[in-house]
Design a protein around this motif. Structure first.
Motif, short mmCIF file in Angstrom:
data_model
loop_
_atom_site.label_atom_id
_atom_site.label_comp_id
_atom_site.label_asym_id
_atom_site.label_seq_id
_atom_site.Cartn_x
_atom_site.Cartn_y
_atom_site.Cartn_z
N ASP A 1 0.83 -1.20 0.00
CA ASP A 1 0.00 0.00 0.00
C ASP A 1 0.87 1.26 0.00
O ASP A 1 0.59 2.23 -0.72
CB ASP A 1 -0.90 -0.03 1.23
CG ASP A 1 -1.99 1.03 1.19
OD1 ASP A 1 -2.41 1.42 0.09
OD2 ASP A 1 -2.44 1.46 2.28
N GLU B 1 1.23 3.98 -3.09
CA GLU B 1 1.02 5.42 -2.89
C GLU B 1 2.18 6.22 -3.45
O GLU B 1 2.00 7.34 -3.95
CB GLU B 1 0.85 5.71 -1.39
CG GLU B 1 0.53 7.17 -1.09
CD GLU B 1 0.31 7.43 0.40
OE1 GLU B 1 0.24 8.63 0.78
OE2 GLU B 1 0.22 6.46 1.18
N ILE C 1 -5.58 -0.68 -5.00
CA ILE C 1 -4.42 0.22 -4.94
C ILE C 1 -3.53 0.12 -6.18
O ILE C 1 -2.61 0.93 -6.35
CB ILE C 1 -3.58 -0.04 -3.68
CG1 ILE C 1 -2.92 -1.43 -3.73
CG2 ILE C 1 -4.42 0.13 -2.43
CD1 ILE C 1 -1.99 -1.71 -2.55
#
Length: 524
Positions: A42, A46, A69
């Protein structure tokens, strides 16, 4: 397995030391998809890295979230060879979840190719400035690093409680259950992270430079993973590397002193000792039943400042000797960042141990039934057994390659009898035959998970006498018969209550037994 750079030592990853570094497009393999593995995927997603997760076991929730994601997944059962998809990715970095053996085929493949191999803690340290920028008035959180064979979670929780009582914004994280990357990315920001670190995590960490660090103790554990005691000790010793202010060590454990003496620390870092004896001028310890600080005040050569008393700790269930040692270590860590003694006392008055840590399940007819299922190795079990004068001991499970004989030899004299659980019984049976052949010993054998504790409790009850403690302190891991140590402890408590017919308590708890404890702030 250590953090290793590429063939020429100038890998792109060398420059990845900040959240603002060039992570976009970086090809990263992530090994494992548990709580930690997902936090890694994750975070990297990002940062817009190209993320491929390789896992054997996959929770459906994480599979769905990876799609959200934008990370890819390869599930291989068993994960015995390097998946073709990972080879095709040609990763520039491999992040490994805790628990994968250093000789795992994927890790070996990466190291042979010169691919850097990190753990989640190494990644988190490099990304620690996501919230807060040095020199801006909003600094990144300082790190306090905590490791040890036993007592890590309790010490992390105690330290965090003390820091919070002192007015600091604090996050306990790491091996305690909250991934350190989740704490790093929390938008509210913190002043301090108190990071619990397992030997697995330390093994793959190289650049961390904490404010303060402690190794609480070292005893045989996880030798099946590390391969030798020397390798296990070396992994634990990494907690002190690059420490900037305080290296807290256990004066009663020579190995931790040696770790500090051999550590490459930042100039000016101090060695701070703790134990249950009278402290020296750079230590915390005990004088006439009073816990004192002789480390963090100007007149430490001639004066000691009171932290609390042993009797006050006993009144809140923190009086077992190994727990008092944890209180001293946590106090030293808190004092290193300037927390006042009054704040420490306030934190201790309100603190309660987590469940399954010397938790009194019930008392009846002068017998206390105590759940210390968290005692998953001989060192922890020895500390628990030493807190009580006469014990019916419920022990056994997965021994993880450790030698059980020294524990039996040391503690047999304080036992009323023994009830054995679990798969690894041969070593325990042999040890008792050698060192306590006449001690009553029963085996809860041939029983299923749902009934084994009922059998064990009935056998223990037949041995116990008024003034005894029936103590579940298995000295072994639980996964042979139970989901985890919490499941084992819960089944013990249920079996005790069923056997006694209710949840009775009386005022005849034996000396040394702690009062019943509620749940703590976090679980392992």
């Amino acid at each position: 397995m250590t953090a290793v750079d590429g063939h020429d030592g100038s890998s792109r990853t060398d420059a990845l030391t900040s959240w603002t570094s060039e992570w976009a497009g970086l090809r990263v393999g992530v090994l494992g998809l548990g709580v930690t593995g997902f936090s890694v995927a994750d975070t990297l997603a990002e940062l817009r890295s190209d993320v491929l997760v390789v896992a054997e076991k996959v929770d459906e929730r994480y599979r769905l979230m990876l799609d959200v994601i934008g990370a890819r997944l390869v599930q291989a059962v068993p994960l015995a060879v390097v998946p073709d998809e990972l080879v095709a990715l040609d990763p520039e970095l491999l992040i490994v979840s805790p628990g994968f053996h250093p000789d795992h085929p994927v890790i070996t493949w990466a190291l042979e190719r010169g691919i850097p191999v990190w753990g989640d803690v190494e990644l988190a340290w490099r990304l620690r400035d996501k919230v807060g920028t040095p020199g801006s008035g909003s600094e990144p959180a300082e790190w306090i690093a905590v490791t040890g064979t036993n007592g890590k979670t309790t010490t992390v929780q105690l330290t965090a409680a003390m820091l919070a009582a002192g007015g600091l914004r604090v996050a306990p994280c790491g091996n305690i259950g909250v991934p350190v990357l989740d704490a790093v990315r929390d938008p509210q920001g913190f002043d301090v992270f108190v990071v619990e670190l397992s030997s697995y995590q330390l093994h793959s960490t190289s650049s961390m430079s904490p404010w303060a660090a402690v190794c609480l103790n070292v005893a045989e554990d996880h030798l099946d993973w590390h391969g030798s005691m020397e390798a296990y000790v070396a992994a634990k010793a990494r907690v002190y590397a690059n420490t900037r202010t305080a290296c807290v060590y256990n004066r009663a454990d020579a190995r931790t002193r040696e770790m500090v003496e051999q550590a490459d620390v930042v100039e000016g870092a101090r060695a701070i000792g703790f134990d249950l004896g009278v402290p020296g001028p750079s230590d915390v310890g005990i004088v006439d039943g009073i816990l004192v600080d002789r480390a963090f005040h100007d007149d430490r050569h001639s004066e000691a400042l009171e932290i609390t008393t042993v009797s006050e700790l006993e009144s809140v269930g923190l009086g077992a000797p190994h727990t008092v040692a944890d209180v001293l270590a946590a106090s030293a860590l808190a004092r290193s960042v300037g927390v006042s003694l009054s704040a420490i006392r306030d934190a201790l008055a309100a603190f309660r141990l987590d469940r399954h840590r010397i938790e009194v399940v019930a008392t009846a007819d002068g017998i206390a039934w105590i759940d210390d299922s968290k005692a998953t190795n001989p060192h922890a079990a020895s500390a628990s057994l030493s807190a009580f004068p006469s014990v019916v001991w419920i022990a056994g499970g997965l021994l993880k390659g450790v030698d059980i004989e020294p524990l039996v030899r040391q503690r047999a004299g304080g036992l009323r009898g023994v009830v054995l659980l679990g798969e690894d019984r041969t070593a325990l049976l042999d040890a008792f035959q050698r060192h306590a052949p006449h001690l009553p010993l029963h085996e809860a054998r041939g029983t299923e998970t749902k009934t084994v504790m009922s059998v064990a409790v009935e056998l223990a009850a037949a041995l116990a006498r008024p003034g005894d403690v029936v103590l579940l302190a298995p000295a072994a891991a639980s996964m042979d018969q139970f989901i985890d140590y919490s499941d084992r402890g819960d089944r013990f408590a249920s079996a005790v209550r069923n056997y006694l017919g209710s949840d009775p308590t009386d005022d005849n708890t034996p000396d040394g037994a702690a009062p019943s404890n509620g749940s703590g702030q976090h679980s392992d």
